[in-house]
Design an enzyme around this catalytic site. Structure first.
Site, PDB file in Angstrom:
ATOM      1  N   ASP A  91       5.775   9.046  17.735  1.00  0.00           N
ATOM      2  CA  ASP A  91       6.326   8.631  16.445  1.00  0.00           C
ATOM      3  C   ASP A  91       7.543   9.468  16.105  1.00  0.00           C
ATOM      4  O   ASP A  91       7.577  10.659  16.416  1.00  0.00           O
ATOM      5  CB  ASP A  91       5.244   8.802  15.353  1.00  0.00           C
ATOM      6  CG  ASP A  91       5.464   7.872  14.178  1.00  0.00           C
ATOM      7  OD1 ASP A  91       6.499   8.022  13.504  1.00  0.00           O
ATOM      8  OD2 ASP A  91       4.622   6.990  13.936  1.00  0.00           O
ATOM      9  N   ASN A  92       8.535   8.849  15.466  1.00  0.00           N
ATOM     10  CA  ASN A  92       9.699   9.632  15.017  1.00  0.00           C
ATOM     11  C   ASN A  92       9.660   9.875  13.514  1.00  0.00           C
ATOM     12  O   ASN A  92      10.630  10.332  12.930  1.00  0.00           O
ATOM     13  CB  ASN A  92      11.014   8.931  15.411  1.00  0.00           C
ATOM     14  CG  ASN A  92      11.212   7.632  14.657  1.00  0.00           C
ATOM     15  OD1 ASN A  92      10.293   7.137  14.002  1.00  0.00           O
ATOM     16  ND2 ASN A  92      12.407   7.068  14.744  1.00  0.00           N
ATOM     17  N   THR A 122       8.928   6.043   9.058  1.00  0.00           N
ATOM     18  CA  THR A 122       8.151   5.666   7.860  1.00  0.00           C
ATOM     19  C   THR A 122       6.762   6.291   7.886  1.00  0.00           C
ATOM     20  O   THR A 122       6.053   6.248   6.889  1.00  0.00           O
ATOM     21  CB  THR A 122       7.991   4.133   7.753  1.00  0.00           C
ATOM     22  OG1 THR A 122       7.423   3.654   8.993  1.00  0.00           O
ATOM     23  CG2 THR A 122       9.309   3.447   7.501  1.00  0.00           C
ATOM     24  N   TYR A 166      13.821  -8.184  11.023  1.00  0.00           N
ATOM     25  CA  TYR A 166      12.394  -8.002  11.332  1.00  0.00           C
ATOM     26  C   TYR A 166      11.845  -9.245  12.032  1.00  0.00           C
ATOM     27  O   TYR A 166      11.288  -9.155  13.126  1.00  0.00           O
ATOM     28  CB  TYR A 166      11.648  -7.732  10.028  1.00  0.00           C
ATOM     29  CG  TYR A 166      10.187  -7.392  10.193  1.00  0.00           C
ATOM     30  CD1 TYR A 166       9.786  -6.143  10.672  1.00  0.00           C
ATOM     31  CD2 TYR A 166       9.196  -8.312   9.844  1.00  0.00           C
ATOM     32  CE1 TYR A 166       8.438  -5.822  10.806  1.00  0.00           C
ATOM     33  CE2 TYR A 166       7.854  -7.994   9.972  1.00  0.00           C
ATOM     34  CZ  TYR A 166       7.469  -6.753  10.451  1.00  0.00           C
ATOM     35  OH  TYR A 166       6.136  -6.448  10.575  1.00  0.00           O
ATOM     36  N   ARG A 171       5.030  -2.738  -0.604  1.00  0.00           N
ATOM     37  CA  ARG A 171       4.157  -3.875  -0.275  1.00  0.00           C
ATOM     38  C   ARG A 171       3.257  -4.177  -1.457  1.00  0.00           C
ATOM     39  O   ARG A 171       2.955  -3.317  -2.270  1.00  0.00           O
ATOM     40  CB  ARG A 171       3.357  -3.569   0.992  1.00  0.00           C
ATOM     41  CG  ARG A 171       4.231  -3.756   2.221  1.00  0.00           C
ATOM     42  CD  ARG A 171       3.457  -3.689   3.504  1.00  0.00           C
ATOM     43  NE  ARG A 171       3.457  -2.346   4.044  1.00  0.00           N
ATOM     44  CZ  ARG A 171       3.095  -2.062   5.299  1.00  0.00           C
ATOM     45  NH1 ARG A 171       2.722  -3.023   6.123  1.00  0.00           N
ATOM     46  NH2 ARG A 171       3.109  -0.816   5.735  1.00  0.00           N
TER      47      ARG A 171
HETATM   48  P1  NAD Z   1       4.193   1.830   9.131  1.00  0.00           P
HETATM   49  O1  NAD Z   1       5.586   1.821   8.637  1.00  0.00           O
HETATM   50  O2  NAD Z   1       3.166   2.580   8.374  1.00  0.00           O
HETATM   51  O3  NAD Z   1       4.144   2.350  10.643  1.00  0.00           O
HETATM   52  C1  NAD Z   1       5.192   2.225  11.550  1.00  0.00           C
HETATM   53  C2  NAD Z   1       5.289   3.529  12.329  1.00  0.00           C
HETATM   54  O4  NAD Z   1       6.304   3.415  13.330  1.00  0.00           O
HETATM   55  C3  NAD Z   1       5.673   4.722  11.450  1.00  0.00           C
HETATM   56  O5  NAD Z   1       4.825   5.803  11.709  1.00  0.00           O
HETATM   57  C4  NAD Z   1       7.106   5.017  11.868  1.00  0.00           C
HETATM   58  O6  NAD Z   1       7.481   6.355  11.676  1.00  0.00           O
HETATM   59  C5  NAD Z   1       7.080   4.586  13.319  1.00  0.00           C
HETATM   60  N1  NAD Z   1       8.401   4.286  13.872  1.00  0.00           N
HETATM   61  C6  NAD Z   1       9.360   3.496  13.330  1.00  0.00           C
HETATM   62  N2  NAD Z   1      10.437   3.446  14.131  1.00  0.00           N
HETATM   63  C7  NAD Z   1      10.149   4.206  15.225  1.00  0.00           C
HETATM   64  C8  NAD Z   1      10.854   4.545  16.402  1.00  0.00           C
HETATM   65  N3  NAD Z   1      12.092   4.090  16.631  1.00  0.00           N
HETATM   66  N4  NAD Z   1      10.260   5.353  17.314  1.00  0.00           N
HETATM   67  C9  NAD Z   1       9.010   5.849  17.096  1.00  0.00           C
HETATM   68  N5  NAD Z   1       8.294   5.555  15.990  1.00  0.00           N
HETATM   69  C10 NAD Z   1       8.851   4.744  15.062  1.00  0.00           C
HETATM   70  O7  NAD Z   1       3.760   0.298   9.285  1.00  0.00           O
HETATM   71  P2  NAD Z   1       2.356  -0.359   9.674  1.00  0.00           P
HETATM   72  O8  NAD Z   1       1.941  -1.223   8.555  1.00  0.00           O
HETATM   73  O9  NAD Z   1       1.426   0.656  10.188  1.00  0.00           O
HETATM   74  O10 NAD Z   1       2.804  -1.329  10.863  1.00  0.00           O
HETATM   75  C11 NAD Z   1       2.590  -0.995  12.224  1.00  0.00           C
HETATM   76  C12 NAD Z   1       3.032  -2.157  13.098  1.00  0.00           C
HETATM   77  O11 NAD Z   1       2.277  -3.327  12.778  1.00  0.00           O
HETATM   78  C13 NAD Z   1       4.507  -2.535  12.941  1.00  0.00           C
HETATM   79  O12 NAD Z   1       5.023  -2.875  14.204  1.00  0.00           O
HETATM   80  C14 NAD Z   1       4.464  -3.741  12.044  1.00  0.00           C
HETATM   81  O13 NAD Z   1       5.570  -4.589  12.283  1.00  0.00           O
HETATM   82  C15 NAD Z   1       3.160  -4.401  12.475  1.00  0.00           C
HETATM   83  N6  NAD Z   1       2.601  -5.248  11.402  1.00  0.00           N
HETATM   84  C16 NAD Z   1       2.010  -4.688  10.303  1.00  0.00           C
HETATM   85  C17 NAD Z   1       1.510  -5.517   9.308  1.00  0.00           C
HETATM   86  C18 NAD Z   1       0.809  -4.969   8.098  1.00  0.00           C
HETATM   87  O14 NAD Z   1       0.433  -5.752   7.232  1.00  0.00           O
HETATM   88  N7  NAD Z   1       0.588  -3.688   7.972  1.00  0.00           N
HETATM   89  C19 NAD Z   1       1.651  -6.920   9.412  1.00  0.00           C
HETATM   90  C20 NAD Z   1       2.294  -7.437  10.524  1.00  0.00           C
HETATM   91  C21 NAD Z   1       2.753  -6.596  11.530  1.00  0.00           C
HETATM   92  N1  UDP Z   2       5.300  -9.009  -4.245  1.00  0.00           N
HETATM   93  C1  UDP Z   2       5.208  -9.013  -5.618  1.00  0.00           C
HETATM   94  N2  UDP Z   2       5.309  -7.833  -6.283  1.00  0.00           N
HETATM   95  C2  UDP Z   2       5.469  -6.646  -5.639  1.00  0.00           C
HETATM   96  C3  UDP Z   2       5.541  -6.635  -4.223  1.00  0.00           C
HETATM   97  C4  UDP Z   2       5.467  -7.841  -3.560  1.00  0.00           C
HETATM   98  O1  UDP Z   2       5.047 -10.076  -6.253  1.00  0.00           O
HETATM   99  O2  UDP Z   2       5.525  -5.602  -6.325  1.00  0.00           O
HETATM  100  C5  UDP Z   2       5.167 -10.289  -3.506  1.00  0.00           C
HETATM  101  C6  UDP Z   2       6.266 -10.572  -2.491  1.00  0.00           C
HETATM  102  O3  UDP Z   2       7.356 -11.227  -3.106  1.00  0.00           O
HETATM  103  C7  UDP Z   2       5.534 -11.466  -1.494  1.00  0.00           C
HETATM  104  C8  UDP Z   2       4.105 -10.945  -1.523  1.00  0.00           C
HETATM  105  O4  UDP Z   2       3.971 -10.219  -2.734  1.00  0.00           O
HETATM  106  O5  UDP Z   2       5.535 -12.805  -1.950  1.00  0.00           O
HETATM  107  C9  UDP Z   2       3.756 -10.058  -0.346  1.00  0.00           C
HETATM  108  O6  UDP Z   2       4.744  -9.051  -0.261  1.00  0.00           O
HETATM  109  P1  UDP Z   2       4.690  -7.875   0.810  1.00  0.00           P
HETATM  110  O7  UDP Z   2       5.995  -7.158   0.721  1.00  0.00           O
HETATM  111  O8  UDP Z   2       3.449  -7.082   0.624  1.00  0.00           O
HETATM  112  O9  UDP Z   2       4.526  -8.603   2.207  1.00  0.00           O
HETATM  113  P2  UDP Z   2       5.293  -9.811   2.936  1.00  0.00           P
HETATM  114  O10 UDP Z   2       6.245 -10.459   1.979  1.00  0.00           O
HETATM  115  O11 UDP Z   2       5.976  -9.163   4.073  1.00  0.00           O
HETATM  116  O12 UDP Z   2       4.198 -10.713   3.298  1.00  0.00           O
END
Ligand code: NAD
Ligand code: UDP
Ligand code: UDP
Length: 320
Positions: A35-36, A39, A147, A188
């Site tokens: 991890d870098n 986030t 994204y 989120r």
């Molecule tokens: P998060 O932001 O908490 O975790 C992402 C991690 O990746 C962080 O620790 C960040 O520091 C690290 N990172 C970012 N860029 C990097 C790089 N260049 N090199 C090394 N590390 C790096 O997010 P999360 O919710 O834990 O998501 C994890 C993964 O799951 C992501 O790929 C995200 O797209 C995917 N995902 C998550 C959700 C969700 O609802 N949480 C939904 C769909 C997809």
């Molecule tokens: N959203 C909202 N209020 C907030 C944050 C998000 O109404 O304070 C809404 C946003 O517009 C989206 C949904 O909640 O319709 C989910 O948003 P999130 O960013 O969690 O995830 P994603 O849009 O990537 O599914």
């Protein structure tokens, strides 16, 4: 003698990654967290640092990485709209250059590799609920594209390495997942609403709040990851992992207010560009191939998440 398999988790210090590292250690793996800290945070993995089978490596996966591993879970990528739109070029780089590096690594050491893809590959879907066979409805030039298109390109790369180099791949399309260790300020919806409710601040509804999402608790999702990685080699996915329970954003706000007994009022703000109007996974494929479906209902998961944020804020951690 039992030989531990070595797993690399990119993005291992993030929300999902830290839960995955924890689970893999419990299951007897040797875990390398890469991890870098873009986030993610050391706080998410502090409790793992003394485990002799856990290693932390600060590294940006857009640069090559030469290590020896058996399995790679590729999660590195900022995941919330605020974070991934902050530096959109970097978001595309991590999905494209980062995936190429991790696929190159998997190819060199013949490791199995799983990609954390997303329901965002379906964009603002015109098919509901979303099945894996749906190609999606994505704006290629909007603010979410770094994204959405980045993740779509990563899927393309995974399937091309699979076809061209016979790599063992698994692709998970993750739907909105929530739980402890979400970043309190990544914008989120679940973390925003809980933090706002606990602080007694207005709950920010974007648009009319009639848009829907399906919320999966983190433990259910991690179980899905493990099962997917252990499917037969012939199964690549993509496979939807998410909870089919679908709620409007207004319903979520009302639940959070009731569960926190908050006096927060609702305020309405403009809907972000290209915000999907509805989202719900069809999980037939996951049921068939992984024998998996979520077990934790929204209220139970929200209770655990509210307790987490409550503790975090009491210990003065809300702003960091
Ligand atoms: P998060 O932001 O908490 O975790 C992402 C991690 O990746 C962080 O620790 C960040 O520091 C690290 N990172 C970012 N860029 C990097 C790089 N260049 N090199 C090394 N590390 C790096 O997010 P999360 O919710 O834990 O998501 C994890 C993964 O799951 C992501 O790929 C995200 O797209 C995917 N995902 C998550 C959700 C969700 O609802 N949480 C939904 C769909 C997809
Ligand atoms: N959203 C909202 N209020 C907030 C944050 C998000 O109404 O304070 C809404 C946003 O517009 C989206 C949904 O909640 O319709 C989910 O948003 P999130 O960013 O969690 O995830 P994603 O849009 O990537 O599914
Ligand atoms: N790579 C890496 N670690 C490795 C092997 C490769 O980071 O152990 C990176 C390297 O930067 C390379 C990329 O993965 O550019 C793609 O590797 P591949 O073997 O597919 O292609 P090539 O080396 O021919 O560009």
């Amino acid at each position: 003698m039992h030989i531990r398999k070595r797993c690399a988790v990119t993005g291992g210090a993030g929300f999902l990654g830290s839960h995955l590292c924890e689970r893999l250690l419990k299951d007897g793996y040797d875990v390398l967290c890469i991890d870098n800290f873009y986030t993610g945070s050391k706080r998410n993995i502090l409790h793992l640092l003394n485990n002799p089978y856990f290693e932390l490596y600060r590294h940006d996966i857009t640069y090559p990485l030469y290590i020896e591993v058996d399995e790679i879970y590729n999660l590195a990528c900022p995941a919330s709209p605020i974070h991934y739109q902050n530096d959109p070029v970097q978001t595309t780089k991590v999905n494209v250059h980062g995936s190429i590096n991790m696929l190159g690594l998997a190819k060199r050491v013949r490791a199995k590799i799983m990609q954390a893809s997303t329901s965002e590959v379906y964009g603002d879907p015109k098919v509901h609920p979303q099945q894996e066979s749906y190609w999606g409805h994505v704006n290629p030039i909007g603010r979410r594209s770094c994204y959405d298109e980045g993740k779509r390109c990563a899927e393309t790369l995974f399937f091309d390495y699979h076809r061209q180099h016979k790599l063992l791949i698994k692709v998970a399309r993750i739907f909105n997942t929530y739980g402890p260790r979400m970043h309190p300020q990544d914008g989120r919806v679940v973390s925003n609403f809980i933090v706002q409710a606990l602080e007694g601040k207005p709950i920010t509804i974007y648009g009319k709040g009639t848009q829907t999402r399906s919320f999966c608790y983190v433990d259910d999702l991690i179980e899905g990851f493990i099962r997917l990685m252990n499917t037969p080699d012939s199964f690549t996915g993509p496979v939807n992992l998410g909870n089919p329970g679908e709620f409007t954003i207004l319903e979520l706000a009302e639940k959070v207010i009731a569960m926190t007994k908050s006096k927060s009022e609702l305020i309405f703000k403009p809907l972000p560009e290209d915000d999907p109007t509805m989202r719900r996974p069809d999980i037939t494929l996951a049921k068939q191939h992984l024998n998996w479906e979520p077990k934790i209902p929204l209220e139970e998961g929200l209770r655990k998440t509210i307790d987490y944020f409550d503790d975090l804020m009491r210990s003065g951690g809300s702003a960091s």
